[in-house]
Design an enzyme around this catalytic site. Structure first.
Site, PDB file in Angstrom:
ATOM      1  N   THR B  30     -34.641  16.134  26.365  1.00 38.56           N
ATOM      2  CA  THR B  30     -34.057  16.487  27.648  1.00 38.56           C
ATOM      3  C   THR B  30     -32.624  16.948  27.410  1.00 38.56           C
ATOM      4  O   THR B  30     -31.926  16.311  26.619  1.00 38.56           O
ATOM      5  CB  THR B  30     -34.028  15.243  28.576  1.00 38.56           C
ATOM      6  OG1 THR B  30     -35.345  14.690  28.583  1.00 38.56           O
ATOM      7  CG2 THR B  30     -33.587  15.593  29.969  1.00 38.56           C
ATOM      8  N   GLU B  63     -35.963  16.353  15.420  1.00 33.42           N
ATOM      9  CA  GLU B  63     -35.160  17.570  15.338  1.00 33.42           C
ATOM     10  C   GLU B  63     -34.764  17.850  13.898  1.00 33.42           C
ATOM     11  O   GLU B  63     -34.616  19.005  13.494  1.00 33.42           O
ATOM     12  CB  GLU B  63     -33.911  17.447  16.195  1.00 33.42           C
ATOM     13  CG  GLU B  63     -34.192  17.490  17.679  1.00 33.42           C
ATOM     14  CD  GLU B  63     -34.515  16.128  18.269  1.00 33.42           C
ATOM     15  OE1 GLU B  63     -34.651  15.156  17.496  1.00 33.42           O
ATOM     16  OE2 GLU B  63     -34.625  16.044  19.511  1.00 33.42           O
ATOM     17  N   ARG B 113     -25.648  18.701  26.270  1.00 38.83           N
ATOM     18  CA  ARG B 113     -25.842  17.383  26.895  1.00 38.83           C
ATOM     19  C   ARG B 113     -24.911  16.348  26.284  1.00 38.83           C
ATOM     20  O   ARG B 113     -24.492  16.466  25.138  1.00 38.83           O
ATOM     21  CB  ARG B 113     -27.317  16.976  26.689  1.00 38.83           C
ATOM     22  CG  ARG B 113     -27.601  15.525  26.904  1.00 38.83           C
ATOM     23  CD  ARG B 113     -29.063  15.171  26.679  1.00 38.83           C
ATOM     24  NE  ARG B 113     -29.173  13.737  26.435  1.00 38.83           N
ATOM     25  CZ  ARG B 113     -30.312  13.101  26.201  1.00 38.83           C
ATOM     26  NH1 ARG B 113     -31.459  13.772  26.158  1.00 38.83           N
ATOM     27  NH2 ARG B 113     -30.331  11.810  25.983  1.00 38.83           N
ATOM     28  N   ASN B1008     -41.901   9.716  28.330  1.00 37.45           N
ATOM     29  CA  ASN B1008     -40.644   9.850  29.066  1.00 37.45           C
ATOM     30  C   ASN B1008     -40.222  11.292  29.259  1.00 37.45           C
ATOM     31  O   ASN B1008     -39.649  11.651  30.275  1.00 37.45           O
ATOM     32  CB  ASN B1008     -39.539   9.084  28.334  1.00 37.45           C
ATOM     33  CG  ASN B1008     -38.302   8.925  29.179  1.00 37.45           C
ATOM     34  OD1 ASN B1008     -38.370   8.466  30.310  1.00 37.45           O
ATOM     35  ND2 ASN B1008     -37.166   9.364  28.666  1.00 37.45           N
TER      36      ASN B1008
END
Lengths: 337, 1191
Positions: B30, B63, B113, B1008
């Site tokens: 996210t 990642e 973020r 999630n």
């Protein structure tokens, strides 16, 4: 012995047909029925309502949790799938593979609710290789607001729409609960039905008195269930162009013979095959042949031998039947009061 | 003419990135996940790139893995890209150095973020991109949805031109999730932009045996340094080459950009400097102030941040500028200033020193917008005003109230720059009602016309059940550049009455605002039902009030709780943005477009609902006086602790932005157990207990995901003062005569999920559809509340006297995990609750990031609680990838301190003066609950005896004495962690032999972040990144762990066998070594009504998909077979298990042949594995690996 039979223009090797039921839910099941010798196989019913509900449910589930949580605006990838959900595709695939797997006609059975759905799905079934379509017009019982004429009109409307949309023969499997069953049959005949299947069995729920529960009423038919369809077949023989298929209460070869004598073009069974397995079809046929041999009859001669004569007064015939039934009962059980 | 669309920033960027790439190697995080998901979908649907090839999209385990794959693909000559954010970008750093060091062309698209520091935040700021500014990547940023699209194209071309890798970033959520009108670049435009030669040159630099060379040597002191300097010219060339790219882009698109862009007065004195979406807020303010107040201000937008464009900056900055505020959307504690500030300052300082600039302006460094904190025109004005002060603050923050270090600027909130031609609308909804989805449609409907621009931004709370959404929409004839929430609304829709009673929905109202209420009350009764503050505001502002019982219309149309299209229709009808007929037709067309492919039934129902809407819509005459005495609901009870009443309650009521710095903990430490104060009342139907029918088996409370079913037994006499309606039944267990039993439902916390009803084995006679616990509407809430209060006062049953070994016994254990915001019916939380009941008062929990860290630790309130003695689980979340290691650290610390405690205890024997106590403390078995209770009494006694004992040894012992009580360390997380990103850590910790308990809450997808495939996803299941059905087998972690011989392993499914689950938890905890429990957790991402979750668990087990087993090394050491197969031979086919779940059905509907093929393979795998398990269950002990620690 020549048992070949014409059913709605289809040439069947014999008049015994496996009707819609659990045995035709897989390719292997259909193959087993054909191997057992039946003249044709009717697939289990595709329920349009069920399929629409399934599609609706799938769409609802997909969006149920969408746009509620910042990290997960959805939970499923965007996969293009048919709006019919899985039921139609599975059914069509089964029709396709089953039709390939057997060398007798495969009849698809459609149980619908909307006009659009009937038409669309009937033509898809025909395209998938069904030799004919059987319409299972089964209106949900228990609705006290629908009038008899509405029900009748609905049957005609659906039949006509499907008839126009496909080139394969179309049969109507009907319920016995019309105020004038015979007249309804004639009306369907006029509206273009290639076959009439008598009768659909109204699945009535039962009550479990120990658990105090209503239980679903799926039962296999018993021999006595054959009397009603047999009576109507005897009446209709010769009065309609449509082929007549008898359904319900076939357990032994003699049940097959009785239906044929009453005038059925073909005789369908599911319950006996469920009870005894697909090979039971072979036994029924053997029994039929043995009877024909014993009586020195051909199938053609036997068929309709005991039908109501075309010129007889149907009410009178039925009345006669009733009176003889009472006589028989009297001799069996003693005097009735 | 290019295509005009309304999309969000993520789609805008991904749309270009995908079409200019051959490979996307990705990992969900996210707020960037959408980019990766779209790329995966496009690839699955066969969408080609501009050169006609369908790009490959591959998901990695982290990642770090995505970056490594990308590095390889780049060295292989493929055009590769990735999408990431936050910690994900940080995990790529090692590869970023490599990729840049080798002058490799690639673009990373980053939805910027926050980083996890004192707390995690999924929201937007520049902390992540600032953490890669030193890697050698070029950093280019976008300020809007259109720019996210355009800069993506610019970056992909620029990386090939410059041979330097690029990070293209834009503000997470604010830009990534904002819907706005934009123009899409066509394939032709992109092809024209990116010449094929550049692609070929990139390919030619690839590793190839046809032209072999080596890259990636190890270098020595003699040449490393010089080699490092060889790249300078590549960086020096960037500004010029990039300008060429901007020019070429302008020629193609008509949109012009530069590395540094100046807006405002050419003779400005006060200038702001900024990156990201903030520029969109600043420009209109600057223009307004210049026009109205002759403010002589301007703003510099730094589009290219690395290499830092000193020359462009100096050229763009007016010579007249003497006061500069550099705004950083990041925080570097301890630094002399934030990075952009330092870069600007050094550029100006050097220019001044070298005489290139005549004056050295004053430069202030300001922080703003961390974690998507609002950045509004009023804040911009505050900064401009600050620069006008005689001595501006050299360092400041804006948007918060810093009452500790007093860095924050005062903001005059009344300053506003709303375009009068723009309609602003705000809608309050619940996640389940479809409000956001309908608003997205509304935006698309309105924004699709050439003469209308539209913007949408959506705010969600952090709960997964009963979550509240606020939609902020703007429409108008002018382009909408307002990357902040609506602050004055022309239209407010409140889609649930309960919201109206809890939050101030008229906070954003202005005179004449139109208010639409979804009201269960008739129009003539509505006024009397409104809370007083709402009535007052309606009268004060002259609000135009409308109402509709949309829920009733939805029910009548068969739409359940989906009121969205009804309220959408009302919005169109009232707001007048379009003529009514046109609007209704468009709503219907949009419904058809959305649903026709999936279900005509839904189309029909929604069309009917739209038609029915207007006849149920009423305008309400507003009386002249307020009549109500009702106030807005108090967020927390007066009995709550002070912190909860002040800080937590403020967050809960939606005013957390107002909390000053001083109110918040300095190190992220928050009190435990605060969900008990947040009575959310999210469900209209709740569990209702039938004391007469109940057999007191405990099954319902065992499975309750929300800990709202609690049992106690007590002497009958206690009932004397029970409130009316307090339910009880005679206790039906032997040995406790004259006792009563109560199963208390915490109605205000119940989500109505129905798992309890499904778990209940009782059917009352004559009521076959009922159970001993049923879902019913809440009738008398106050009475129920009184019953809960009374129940809480009843003493908790003595743990030492309860039978922990049975489900029945566990119901009396107090849950120390309660009322979480997890989804109603969550399949994970019952396991955590059980853990907290069994071991909670001596447990530390290490929780991997994911669902369990969000419902476990997301503010404002958290569910891990403590008991009456003040003890309870101590919980922490480190990261996603490191959780096993983090938990191991907790274990090692505990072991060290236990050792220390034992040593000091021996040393202080004389001072303590109680040999019996010391010996007992050292030798206590601590196996059973009664042992543990005794030991904790001994520890208490020890501490008493240590009082007054002088010396550092005694001090030492006091500080670690609690470690004499056996501490339980639990390492908890989902399959995304355990199977993928944390897999190597889990493996290493299992191999360590240390006493930790790993609990994997296995939902078989990343739950999630929205259902992405993990290595736990079963063969044939559809998930994101497995659009065509997962093509490989699920990993058998249990078998992997068993191979060590020293690991206790269990696979459990509470819905299939709660007793086996209980046994496994207790054995795992008791085992002196690493334990692994893999727990089947049903999940909304499986796609069915999870009320049936327990039944699905049962089917999972009985189809052989999830065979229950335990592997206990202790048994092997005793000579027995350690492998215990706990479930019977499968008696269902895999299809019988799968058929209910959308994740399988979707594939069957889309591609039945493939579904058949995969289920066939999966069935074969199940059969094979079952055979292996049976064989294992019959082997002798010697055929299993030994626990070498005990040999």
């Amino acid at each position: 012995m020549d048992l070949t039979t014409n059913y709605m223009g289809l040439r069947l090797r014999n008049p015994l047909v496996a009707s819609a039921g659990p045995l035709s839910q897989t390719v292997n099941g259909v193959r087993a029925l054909a191997d057992a010798g039946v003249g044709a196989v009717v697939m289990y019913s595709l329920f349009e309502e069920q399929m629409r509900r399934e599609a609706e449910k799938m769409a609802e589930l997909e969006e149920a949790h969408e746009d509620s949580f910042p990290e997960a605006l959805s939970y499923f990838p965007n996969v293009p799938y048919s709006s019919d959900g899985t039921a139609v595709t599975s059914y069509l695939r089964l029709v396709e593979s089953a039709a390939d797997a057997i060398d007798v006609p495969l009849i698809a059975s459609l149980n619908g609710a909307t006009l659009g759905g009937w038409v669309k799905n009937a033509s898809r079934l025909a395209d998938a290789g069904a030799s004919a379509i059987e319409l299972n017009i089964y209106l949900v019982p228990g609705d006290v607001t629908v009038t008899g004429s509405e029900v009748e009109h609905r049957h005609i409307e659906i039949l006509q729409a499907v008839r126009e949309s496909v080139s394969v023969p179309v049969a109507v499997k009907m319920s016995p609960y019309f105020s004038s069953v015979g007249n309804m049959c004639v009306a369907l005949d006029h509206a273009g039905a290639d076959g009439l299947v008598l009768f659909n069995r109204f699945l009535q729920p039962d009550i479990d008195i120990d658990r105090l529960e209503v239980t679903p009423g799926v039962t296999l038919s018993s021999r006595d269930d054959a009397r009603l369809p047999r009576t109507w077949i005897a009446v209709l023989r010769g009065k309609v162009k449509a082929s007549l298929a008898a359904s319900s209460g076939v357990e032994t070869p003699s049940d097959v013979v009785k239906y044929l004598l009453a005038g059925a073009d073909i005789v369908m069974t599911t319950s006996s095959l469920v009870r005894h397995g697909a090979p039971h079809a072979g036994k029924l046929l053997e029994g039929l042949e043995a009877w024909l041999t014993r009586k020195e009859l051909t199938l053609e001669r036997a068929r309709g031998m005991l039908a109501v004569p075309r010129d007889a007064d149907p009410a009178g015939y039925a009345r006669t039947g009733y009176v003889s039934a009472l006589e028989k009962a009297k001799s069996t059980y003693g005097a009735l009061r | 003419m290019s295509e005009r669309l309304i999309i969000d920033g993520n789609e805008a960027a991904a749309d270009v990135a995908f079409r200019l790439s051959e490979l996307c190697s990705i990992y969900p995080i996210t707020p960037s996940s959408t980019m990766a998901e779209l790329a995966d979908e496009w690839s699955a649907h066969g969408r080609p790139n501009v050169w006609g090839q369908v790009p490959t999209v591959i998901q990695l385990q982290s990642e770090g893995g995505a970056a490594g794959t990308m590095h390889g693909a780049l060295q292989g000559g493929a055009l590769s890209t990735t999408f990431t954010a936050s910690q994900g970008l940080l995990l790529m750093i090692p590869n970023m150095y490599k990729i840049a060091g080798e002058l490799t062309s690639t673009v990373f698209h980053v939805a910027a973020r926050s980083l996890a520091t004192q707390g995690l935040s999924i929201f937007g700021d520049h902390q992540d991109v600032m953490a890669v500014r030193q890697t050698g990547f070029c950093l280019l940023n976008s300020a809007s949805v259109q720019e996210a699209h355009d800069m993506a194209a610019v970056a992909h071309l620029a990386t090939l031109r410059t041979r330097l890798p690029f990070v293209h970033f834009f503000d997470g959520f604010r830009t990534s999730h904002e819907l706005n009108t934009m123009h899409r670049l066509s394939d032709d435009q992109l092809r024209e932009l990116v010449p094929r030669e550049l692609v070929l040159e990139h390919r030619a630099r690839a590793l190839s045996p046809a032209n072999p060379f080596i890259r990636g040597t190890a270098q020595n002191p003699d040449t490393y340094f010089q080699s490092r300097e060889t790249v300078n010219s590549f960086y020096d060339r960037v500004p010029a080459l990039l300008q060429d790219v901007f020019d070429e882009f302008a020629a193609i698109s008509g949109r012009t950009y530069s590395a540094v862009e100046y807006h405002g007065d050419p003779l400005a004195e006060r200038v702001l400097v900024v990156m990201g979406s903030g520029i969109e807020t600043i420009v209109p303010v600057v223009e307004h102030l210049n026009a109205t107040a002759d403010a002589r201000t301007g703003v510099l937008f730094i589009r290219l941040y690395r290499p830092f464009p000193v020359e462009s900056l100096l050229a763009a900055l007016p010579a007249s500028a003497n006061r500069i505020a550099v705004l950083d959307r990041t925080k570097e504690p301890g630094s002399g200033g934030e990075p952009l500030f330092l870069d600007v300052t050094s550029a100006l300082g050097e220019a001044y020193a070298s005489g290139r600039r005549a004056t050295m302006p004053h430069v202030s460094g300001g922080r703003y917008g961390l974690s998507s904190k609002e950045f509004t025109p009023a804040m911009v004005k505050a900064i401009v005003d600050e620069l006008a002060r005689p001595v501006p603050k050299p360092r400041f923050t804006v948007g918060i109230n810093d009452d500790v270090t007093h860095l924050s600027l005062d903001v005059d909130a009344s300053f506003d720059l709303n375009d009068p031609e723009t309609l602003r609308a705000v809608f309050y909804g619940l996640g389940s009602d479809g409000t956001v989805g309908a608003n997205k449609n509304t935006i698309k409907i309105l924004g699709s016309g050439e003469d209308m621009f539209a913007q949408g931004y959506f705010v969600y709370d952090s709960k997964k059940s009963g979550s509240r959404t606020v939609s902020h929409l703007r429409f108008g004839p002018n382009p909408i550049r307002a990357p902040y929430l609506v602050n004055k609304a022309n239209f407010i829709g409140c889609h649930h009455w309960s919201i109206l009673e809890q939050v101030d929905i008229l906070e954003l109202a202005q005179p004449g605002t139109t208010l639409l209420l979804n009201s269960p009350h008739a129009p003539e009764e509505l006024w009397g039902q409104l809370p007083r503050p709402v009535q007052d505001r309606i009268i004060e502002l002259g609000i135009d009030l409308y109402c509709i019982d949309a829920s009733a219309v939805a029910r009548a149309a068969g739409l359940g709780s989906r009121t969205n299209t009804i309220l959408q229709t009302c919005f169109f009808a009232i707001s007048g943005v379009l003529p009514r007929d046109v609007a209704i037709e468009k709503v219907k067309t949009s419904i058809t477009k959305t649903y026709a492919r999936k279900s005509m039934e839904i189309v029909r129902k929604n069309h009917e609902a739209v038609d029915a809407s207007l006849s149920h819509l009423h305008r309400v005459e507003v009386p002249a006086t307020a009549t109500s005495s009702k106030l807005l609901a108090n967020p927390v009870p007066a009995s709550a602790p002070e912190f909860v009443r002040t800080v937590t309650a403020t967050m809960m009521s939606g005013h957390g932005d107002d909390l000053p710095v001083s109110a918040l903990p300095v190190d992220g430490t928050y009190p435990s157990g605060t969900t008990q104060y947040e009575k959310r009342n999210v469900s209209e139907i709740v569990a209702v207990w039938d004391p007469e029918a109940c057999i007191q088996c405990g099954n319902c409370s065992f499975v309750c995901p929300h800990s709202v079913l609690r049992a106690k037994h007590y002497p009958t006499a206690r009932l004397e003062d029970a409130p009316e309606g307090f339910l009880s039944a005679p206790l039906n267990s032997a040995g406790l005569p004259d006792s009563r039993y109560t199963l208390q439902v915490y109605v205000e916390d119940c989500t109505g999920c129905g798992l309890c009803v499904e778990a209940c084995p009782v059917k009352p006679i004559g009521q076959p559809s009922r159970r001993a616990i049923n879902l019913e509407p809440v009738v008398e809430r106050e009475k129920e509340k009184a019953a809960v209060t009374y129940f809480e006062e009843l003493p908790q049953n003595n743990r030492a006297r309860l039978d922990f070994g049975t489900v029945r016994g566990t119901q009396y254990l107090q849950p120390l995990f309660e009322f979480s915001g997890a989804c109603a019916g969550c399949g994970e939380t019952p396991y955590l609750k059980l853990l907290s009941q069994l071991f909670g008062d001596r447990t530390t929990v290490a929780n991997a990031t994911g669902c369990s860290s969000i419902y476990g630790g997301n503010l404002p309130t958290t569910p891990w609680a403590k008991n009456a003695a003040g003890r309870g689980p101590a919980w922490s979340n480190s990261l996603f990838e490191d959780n096993a290691e983090f938990g191991l650290g907790l274990r090692l610390a505990a072991d060290l301190h236990e050792d220390l405690a034992r040593a000091r205890l021996q040393e202080l024997r004389t001072e303590i003066g109680d040999d019996e106590l010391v010996d007992a403390l050292l030798a206590a078995p601590q196996r059973h609950e009664s042992d543990l209770l005794l030991q904790s009494e001994r520890v208490k006694l020890l501490l008493e005896k240590l009082e007054g004992v002088p010396g550092h040894r005694a001090t030492d012992l006091r500080s670690v004495a609690d470690h004499l009580l056996r501490r339980s360390v639990w390492i908890v997380g989902g399959d995304g962690w355990a199977y993928d990103i944390g897999s190597s850590g889990v493996d290493h910790v299992l191999a360590s032999g240390r006493n930790v308990n790993i609990l994997v809450l296995d939902t078989e997808v990343y739950s999630n972040t929205g259902g992405q495939s993990s290595k736990s996803t079963p063969l044939g299941a559809v998930a994101k990144f497995a659009t065509a059905g997962k093509q490989t087998n699920k990993k058998d972690m249990a078998m992997q762990a068993m191979a060590y011989g020293s690991v206790y392993v269990a696979r459990v499914a509470m819905g299939a066998d709660p007793q086996q689950t209980l046994k496994a938890f207790r054995e795992a905890e008791a085992f002196d070594g690493p334990s692994l429990i893999i727990a089947y957790s049903h999940c909304i991402a499986h796609g069915y009504d999870i009320r049936k979750g327990l039944e699905q668990q049962y089917k999972a087990v009985h189809s052989g998909h999830w065979p229950l087993m335990r592997y206990n090394p202790v048994i092997r050491e005793a000579g027995g077979n350690p492998f215990l197969l706990d479930s019977p031979r499968p008696r269902l086919t895999l299809r019988e298990y799968q058929d209910r779940e959308l994740r399988y059905k979707v594939l069957r509907a889309a591609n039945p042949e493939e579904a058949d093929r995969l289920v066939g393979l999966a069935q074969a795998a199940v059969n094979r594995r079952w055979g292996e398990y049976e064989e294992l269950a019959m082997r002798g002990a010697e055929h299993f690996a030994a626990d070498t620690r005990s040999q």
